[in-house]
Design a protein around this motif. Structure first.
Motif, PDB file in Angstrom:
ATOM      1  N   GLY A   1      46.472   6.318 -18.075  1.00 16.12           N
ATOM      2  CA  GLY A   1      45.390   6.234 -19.042  1.00 16.12           C
ATOM      3  C   GLY A   1      44.545   5.004 -18.806  1.00 16.12           C
ATOM      4  N   PRO A   2      43.510   4.847 -19.618  1.00 16.54           N
ATOM      5  CA  PRO A   2      42.565   3.760 -19.396  1.00 16.54           C
ATOM      6  C   PRO A   2      43.178   2.384 -19.683  1.00 16.54           C
ATOM      7  CG  PRO A   2      42.109   4.864 -21.448  1.00 16.54           C
ATOM      8  CD  PRO A   2      43.160   5.668 -20.766  1.00 16.54           C
ATOM      9  N   GLY A   3      42.664   1.408 -18.992  1.00 15.90           N
ATOM     10  CA  GLY A   3      43.102   0.039 -19.216  1.00 15.90           C
ATOM     11  C   GLY A   3      42.943  -0.782 -17.961  1.00 15.90           C
ATOM     12  N   TYR A   4      43.295  -2.035 -18.068  1.00 15.08           N
ATOM     13  CA  TYR A   4      43.160  -2.925 -16.919  1.00 15.08           C
ATOM     14  C   TYR A   4      44.157  -2.543 -15.842  1.00 15.08           C
ATOM     15  CZ  TYR A   4      40.452  -6.054 -19.935  1.00 15.08           C
ATOM     16  OH  TYR A   4      39.507  -6.587 -20.753  1.00 15.08           O
ATOM     17  N   ALA A   5      43.669  -2.571 -14.594  1.00 18.87           N
ATOM     18  CA  ALA A   5      44.554  -2.353 -13.459  1.00 18.87           C
ATOM     19  C   ALA A   5      45.345  -3.632 -13.189  1.00 18.87           C
ATOM     20  CB  ALA A   5      43.737  -1.974 -12.229  1.00 18.87           C
ATOM     21  N   ILE A   6      46.543  -3.474 -12.643  1.00 22.22           N
ATOM     22  CA  ILE A   6      47.317  -4.618 -12.167  1.00 22.22           C
ATOM     23  C   ILE A   6      46.704  -5.109 -10.857  1.00 22.22           C
ATOM     24  CG2 ILE A   6      49.565  -5.278 -11.202  1.00 22.22           C
ATOM     25  CD1 ILE A   6      50.777  -3.271 -13.287  1.00 22.22           C
ATOM     26  N   ALA A   7      46.349  -4.171 -10.015  1.00 17.32           N
ATOM     27  CA  ALA A   7      45.668  -4.485  -8.763  1.00 17.32           C
ATOM     28  C   ALA A   7      44.853  -3.264  -8.368  1.00 17.32           C
ATOM     29  CB  ALA A   7      46.671  -4.819  -7.664  1.00 17.32           C
ATOM     30  N   SER A   8      43.725  -3.492  -7.700  1.00 17.84           N
ATOM     31  CA  SER A   8      42.882  -2.356  -7.323  1.00 17.84           C
ATOM     32  C   SER A   8      42.170  -2.651  -6.011  1.00 17.84           C
ATOM     33  CB  SER A   8      41.849  -2.058  -8.419  1.00 17.84           C
ATOM     34  OG  SER A   8      40.981  -3.158  -8.602  1.00 17.84           O
ATOM     35  N   VAL A   9      41.803  -1.582  -5.326  1.00 15.28           N
ATOM     36  CA  VAL A   9      41.036  -1.704  -4.082  1.00 15.28           C
ATOM     37  C   VAL A   9      39.910  -0.672  -4.121  1.00 15.28           C
ATOM     38  CG1 VAL A   9      41.053  -1.541  -1.565  1.00 15.28           C
ATOM     39  CG2 VAL A   9      43.061  -2.438  -2.750  1.00 15.28           C
ATOM     40  N   ALA A  10      38.716  -1.117  -3.783  1.00 14.91           N
ATOM     41  CA  ALA A  10      37.582  -0.211  -3.598  1.00 14.91           C
ATOM     42  C   ALA A  10      37.132  -0.329  -2.150  1.00 14.91           C
ATOM     43  CB  ALA A  10      36.440  -0.594  -4.535  1.00 14.91           C
ATOM     44  N   VAL A  11      36.908   0.814  -1.501  1.00 10.81           N
ATOM     45  CA  VAL A  11      36.458   0.802  -0.114  1.00 10.81           C
ATOM     46  C   VAL A  11      35.292   1.759   0.048  1.00 10.81           C
ATOM     47  CG1 VAL A  11      37.060   1.429   2.266  1.00 10.81           C
ATOM     48  CG2 VAL A  11      38.676   0.132   0.903  1.00 10.81           C
ATOM     49  N   SER A  12      34.304   1.327   0.800  1.00 13.98           N
ATOM     50  CA  SER A  12      33.186   2.188   1.146  1.00 13.98           C
ATOM     51  C   SER A  12      32.972   2.102   2.654  1.00 13.98           C
ATOM     52  CB  SER A  12      31.957   1.724   0.358  1.00 13.98           C
ATOM     53  OG  SER A  12      30.798   1.831   1.103  1.00 13.98           O
ATOM     54  N   ILE A  13      32.938   3.260   3.298  1.00 12.52           N
ATOM     55  CA  ILE A  13      32.752   3.320   4.758  1.00 12.52           C
ATOM     56  C   ILE A  13      31.532   4.191   5.032  1.00 12.52           C
ATOM     57  CG2 ILE A  13      33.779   3.940   6.983  1.00 12.52           C
ATOM     58  CD1 ILE A  13      36.542   3.703   5.597  1.00 12.52           C
ATOM     59  N   ASP A  14      30.490   3.564   5.578  1.00 12.44           N
ATOM     60  CA  ASP A  14      29.249   4.287   5.867  1.00 12.44           C
ATOM     61  C   ASP A  14      29.146   4.466   7.383  1.00 12.44           C
ATOM     62  OD1 ASP A  14      26.700   5.185   6.317  1.00 12.44           O
ATOM     63  OD2 ASP A  14      25.793   3.943   4.746  1.00 12.44           O
ATOM     64  N   PRO A  15      29.508   5.652   7.891  1.00 11.80           N
ATOM     65  CA  PRO A  15      29.524   5.849   9.348  1.00 11.80           C
ATOM     66  C   PRO A  15      28.139   5.715   9.974  1.00 11.80           C
ATOM     67  CG  PRO A  15      30.693   7.618   8.214  1.00 11.80           C
ATOM     68  CD  PRO A  15      29.948   6.857   7.172  1.00 11.80           C
ATOM     69  N   THR A  16      27.092   6.077   9.227  1.00 11.26           N
ATOM     70  CA  THR A  16      25.745   5.965   9.782  1.00 11.26           C
ATOM     71  C   THR A  16      25.388   4.499  10.027  1.00 11.26           C
ATOM     72  OG1 THR A  16      25.194   7.895   8.469  1.00 11.26           O
ATOM     73  CG2 THR A  16      23.370   6.704   9.451  1.00 11.26           C
ATOM     74  N   ALA A  17      25.713   3.667   9.044  1.00 11.62           N
ATOM     75  CA  ALA A  17      25.432   2.237   9.185  1.00 11.62           C
ATOM     76  C   ALA A  17      26.552   1.508   9.933  1.00 11.62           C
ATOM     77  CB  ALA A  17      25.245   1.624   7.797  1.00 11.62           C
ATOM     78  N   ARG A  18      27.624   2.231  10.268  1.00 15.62           N
ATOM     79  CA  ARG A  18      28.806   1.642  10.921  1.00 15.62           C
ATOM     80  C   ARG A  18      29.292   0.424  10.138  1.00 15.62           C
ATOM     81  NH1 ARG A  18      27.892   2.684  17.409  1.00 15.62           N
ATOM     82  NH2 ARG A  18      27.444   4.878  17.121  1.00 15.62           N
ATOM     83  N   SER A  19      29.406   0.635   8.840  1.00 15.17           N
ATOM     84  CA  SER A  19      29.709  -0.478   7.943  1.00 15.17           C
ATOM     85  C   SER A  19      30.931  -0.167   7.084  1.00 15.17           C
ATOM     86  CB  SER A  19      28.482  -0.726   7.053  1.00 15.17           C
ATOM     87  OG  SER A  19      28.833  -1.441   5.896  1.00 15.17           O
ATOM     88  N   VAL A  20      31.823  -1.142   6.987  1.00 17.97           N
ATOM     89  CA  VAL A  20      32.987  -1.054   6.095  1.00 17.97           C
ATOM     90  C   VAL A  20      32.873  -2.194   5.090  1.00 17.97           C
ATOM     91  CG1 VAL A  20      35.509  -1.068   5.951  1.00 17.97           C
ATOM     92  CG2 VAL A  20      34.387  -0.180   8.012  1.00 17.97           C
ATOM     93  N   ARG A  21      33.032  -1.857   3.793  1.00 17.41           N
ATOM     94  CA  ARG A  21      32.977  -2.894   2.761  1.00 17.41           C
ATOM     95  C   ARG A  21      34.092  -2.617   1.761  1.00 17.41           C
ATOM     96  NH1 ARG A  21      30.059  -5.306   5.526  1.00 17.41           N
ATOM     97  NH2 ARG A  21      27.919  -6.052   5.213  1.00 17.41           N
ATOM     98  N   SER A  22      34.746  -3.682   1.315  1.00 13.29           N
ATOM     99  CA  SER A  22      35.812  -3.485   0.339  1.00 13.29           C
ATOM    100  C   SER A  22      35.750  -4.555  -0.741  1.00 13.29           C
ATOM    101  CB  SER A  22      37.178  -3.537   1.029  1.00 13.29           C
ATOM    102  OG  SER A  22      37.356  -4.800   1.636  1.00 13.29           O
ATOM    103  N   GLY A  23      36.397  -4.254  -1.852  1.00 14.80           N
ATOM    104  CA  GLY A  23      36.582  -5.218  -2.923  1.00 14.80           C
ATOM    105  C   GLY A  23      38.006  -5.098  -3.438  1.00 14.80           C
ATOM    106  N   ILE A  24      38.580  -6.232  -3.807  1.00 13.57           N
ATOM    107  CA  ILE A  24      39.963  -6.272  -4.279  1.00 13.57           C
ATOM    108  C   ILE A  24      39.942  -6.792  -5.710  1.00 13.57           C
ATOM    109  CG2 ILE A  24      42.270  -7.214  -3.845  1.00 13.57           C
ATOM    110  CD1 ILE A  24      41.172  -7.911  -0.967  1.00 13.57           C
ATOM    111  N   GLY A  25      40.610  -6.075  -6.616  1.00 20.14           N
ATOM    112  CA  GLY A  25      40.649  -6.501  -8.013  1.00 20.14           C
ATOM    113  C   GLY A  25      42.048  -6.915  -8.433  1.00 20.14           C
ATOM    114  N   GLY A  26      42.114  -7.800  -9.406  1.00 20.53           N
ATOM    115  CA  GLY A  26      43.396  -8.173 -10.015  1.00 20.53           C
ATOM    116  C   GLY A  26      44.278  -9.032  -9.145  1.00 20.53           C
ATOM    117  N   SER A  27      43.777  -9.517  -8.049  1.00 16.71           N
ATOM    118  CA  SER A  27      44.642 -10.213  -7.104  1.00 16.71           C
ATOM    119  C   SER A  27      44.067 -11.541  -6.615  1.00 16.71           C
ATOM    120  CB  SER A  27      44.933  -9.304  -5.906  1.00 16.71           C
ATOM    121  OG  SER A  27      45.653  -8.174  -6.355  1.00 16.71           O
TER     122      SER A  27
END
Lengths: 290, 157
Positions: free
Chosen positions: A188-214
Motif C-alpha cells: 500500500g501507499p507510504g514511504y519506501a525504505i529504498a527505491s530506484v528509478a531508471v530511465s534508458i533512452d536507446p535513441t539518445a544512448r543515455s542511462v539515468r538513475s535516481g536512488i531514494g531512501g539511501s
C-alpha cells in the motif's frame, strides 16, 4: 470560498510569485505550505509548530502541467510546483511516474499534496526526486536574487536558498524504458525504505538513475549509469553478461544509506543492488520480447 | 483577542459559514467537528494516514485533518451533506449495509465519501481497482472484505 482576514500576519496567502518571495523574505519564520499534507501532520505530531504559514495555493502560475502533446512517447513537459500529485498522475507523463505516484500516497493525499512539496525539502524518503533524477529533469526556482534553473542533480545537492520558492520542474523529451521500483513495509501507499528509478533512452544512448531512501537526499547513480551506457551495444541493444549485476553493485556503491527503525544500512544497500540489477534485466527482457 | 486568531469563511454542504475566531493553524477537521458540530467527520490519526476524516472538496476526497481551514477554497461535502436529507440512503450506503461486515463503524463516513468519489471514476470496478482506489481508508476492525464487496457492488449499479 475561504476568505482569510488580513488582520493576522500568521496566514500569508500571496497571489503572485513576486508577493510570495517578498513574504518569504519578510517572514522567514513562516513555514511554506504547498498542500499541507506533510506540514499540517507535522504540527499535529508536535514536530514543527511554526508561528505562521505561507500558503502557495493562491498562486495560479504555479499550478498545472503543460506538455508538448507527445508525453506518452516521451515528450517534454513543464510541471508547476503547486501541481497536485493527482494532476501529475492524470497527466500520464511517464510509466515510471505512474507507478511512483500510485505507490507514494493515498488518493486523498494525492488530491492535496503538491509536486513542490514532495521535492522542496529534499527529504530522502520522498518519492519524486529519484524519478526526476532518472528523467533528467531540471528545477526552476525564484528568490530575492532572481530566478534560476538547475539540473535536478544540482538541486538535489544544494536545495533552495533563503527566501527562495520552487517554481516548476521541467522534463526533457526522453523515450525508451522508464521504471520505478521500491522496497516498502507493505504494498500500500507510504514511504519506501529504498527505491530506484531508471530511465534508458536507446535513441539518445543515455542511462539515468535516481536512488531514494539511501542517502541524505535522493542520489544520482552517475557511475552506474556511465558504466552501463559504455557497456551496452547500442546498435543491437545487447547487454553484456554480468553488466546488470555490475550496474546494481555500482548503484549500491553510490549510496550512503542510514540505519533507522525501518531498515539497516546493509539491508538498504543490498536492496538497491538487487533492484538495480533487476531493472536492467527487465529492460533486457523487454528488448528481447520486442 | 490575539493575533493567533483568524476569521475565515467556509462553504460546507451548500451553506456558507463565517468563523470569526479560528486558530491560524486550525484544521478543516477541527472546524467541521468543533465549530460547526458536524461530527460525522471522524477524528483519528490526524496525520492523513487513515481516511476517517475524509470529506469531499469540490467532489474530490481529501483528508480534512491535514488541510488547514484557512487553505480550503471550494465546496466541502461532509457525510451529513452527502446523505439524502429525507433520511433515505444512497445506493452506495445500501450496498455497504447489504455487504454488512461492519463492526464499530468509525471508518464508515470516510469510507462512504471516498467510495462515492471512487465509484464515480470507476464504474463496474474490479476488486483490484477497489483495493487500490480505497487504499486511503483504514478499518481497524479489519472488516475490509464486506466494505470492498459493497463498493464493488455499488460501482456496478
Amino acid at each position: 470560498m475561504t476568505v482569510t482576514s488580513t488582520d493576522s500576519g500568521r496566514i500569508v496567502r500571496p497571489t503572485s510569485l513576486e508577493e510570495a518571495i517578498a513574504a518569504s523574505t519578510e517572514r522567514p519564520d513562516a513555514r511554506i505550505l504547498g498542500g499541507g499534507t506533510l506540514v499540517v501532520a507535522e504540527r499535529s505530531l508536535g514536530i514543527d509548530i511554526p508561528p505562521a504559514y505561507l500558503l502557495l495555493s493562491g498562486i495560479a502560475e504555479l499550478r498545472g502541467v503543460t506538455s508538448d502533446g507527445a508525453t506518452a512517447t516521451g515528450g517534454a513537459a513543464r510541471i508547476g510546483a503547486q501541481t497536485t500529485l493527482r494532476a501529475l498522475l492524470d497527466a500520464a507523463l511517464s510509466p515510471m511516474l505512474d507507478v511512483a505516484l500510485r505507490s507514494l500516497a493515498t488518493p486523498q493525499i494525492r488530491h492535496r499534496a503538491t509536486v513542490g512539496g514532495n521535492i522542496a525539502e529534499r527529504r530522502p524518503a520522498h518519492t519524486l526526486a529519484p524519478c526526476l533524477l532518472a528523467l533528467d529533469a531540471s528545477v526552476g526556482s525564484a528568490g530575492p536574487e532572481g530566478s534560476r534553473r538547475r539540473s535536478i542533480r544540482d538541486f538535489a545537492a544544494e536545495g533552495l536558498g533563503a527566501g527562495e520558492i520552487l517554481v516548476d520542474v521541467a522534463l526533457p523529451a526522453r523515450g525508451g524504458f522508464q521504471r520505478f521500483v521500491r522496497v516498502a513495509p507493505r504494498n500500500g501507499p507510504g514511504y519506501a525504505i529504498a527505491s530506484v528509478a531508471v530511465s534508458i533512452d536507446p535513441t539518445a544512448r543515455s542511462v539515468r538513475s535516481g536512488i531514494g531512501g539511501s542517502g541524505p537526499t535522493a542520489l544520482p547513480g552517475t557511475a552506474a549509469d556511465d558504466f552501463l551506457a559504455g557497456a551496452v551495444d547500442w546498435e543491437s541493444g545487447a547487454v553484456p553478461a554480468g553488466a546488470a549485476e555490475e550496474y546494481g553493485r555500482l548503484l549500491a556503491d553510490a549510496c550512503d544509506p542510514p540505519t533507522d527503525d525501518r531498515a539497516s544500512a546493509g539491508y538498504r544497500r543490498h536492496a538497491i543492488a538487487v533492484m538495480g540489477r533487476r531493472l536492467i534485466e527487465a529492460w533486457n527482457e523487454e528488448q528481447q520480447r520486442g | 483577542m490575539d493575533d493567533e486568531r483568524i476569521s475565515l469563511s467556509l462553504r460546507v454542504n451548500g451553506a456558507t459559514h463565517r468563523i470569526e475566531d479560528a486558530w491560524y493553524f486550525e484544521t478543516l477537521l477541527s472546524v467541521l467537528r468543533y465549530r460547526l458540530g458536524l461530527t460525522g467527520t471522524k477524528q483519528a490519526c490526524e496525520t492523513g494516514s487513515c481516511g476517517a476524516c475524509t470529506v469531499l472538496l469540490d467532489g474530490r476526497p481529501i483528508n480534512s485533518c491535514v488541510a488547514l481551514a484557512a487553505d480550503v477554497d471550494g465546496d466541502v461535502t461532509t457525510i451529513e451533506g452527502y446523505s439524502p436529507a429525507d433520511g433515505s440512503l444512497t445506493p452506495l450506503q445500501e450496498a455497504l449495509i447489504a455487504a454488512g461486515d461492519v463492526q464499530c463503524g468509525y471508518c464508515l463516513p470516510g469510507m462512504v465519501l471516498a467510495g462515492s468519489a471512487f465509484i464515480e471514476e470507476h464504474p463496474n470496478a474490479t476488486e483490484d481497482e477497489v483495493r487500490e482506489g480505497m487504499c486511503g481508508n483504514l478499518c481497524r476492525c479489519t472488516a475490509y472484505l464486506g466494505i470492498i464487496e459493497g463498493i464493488r457492488e455499488a460501482s456496478a449499479r
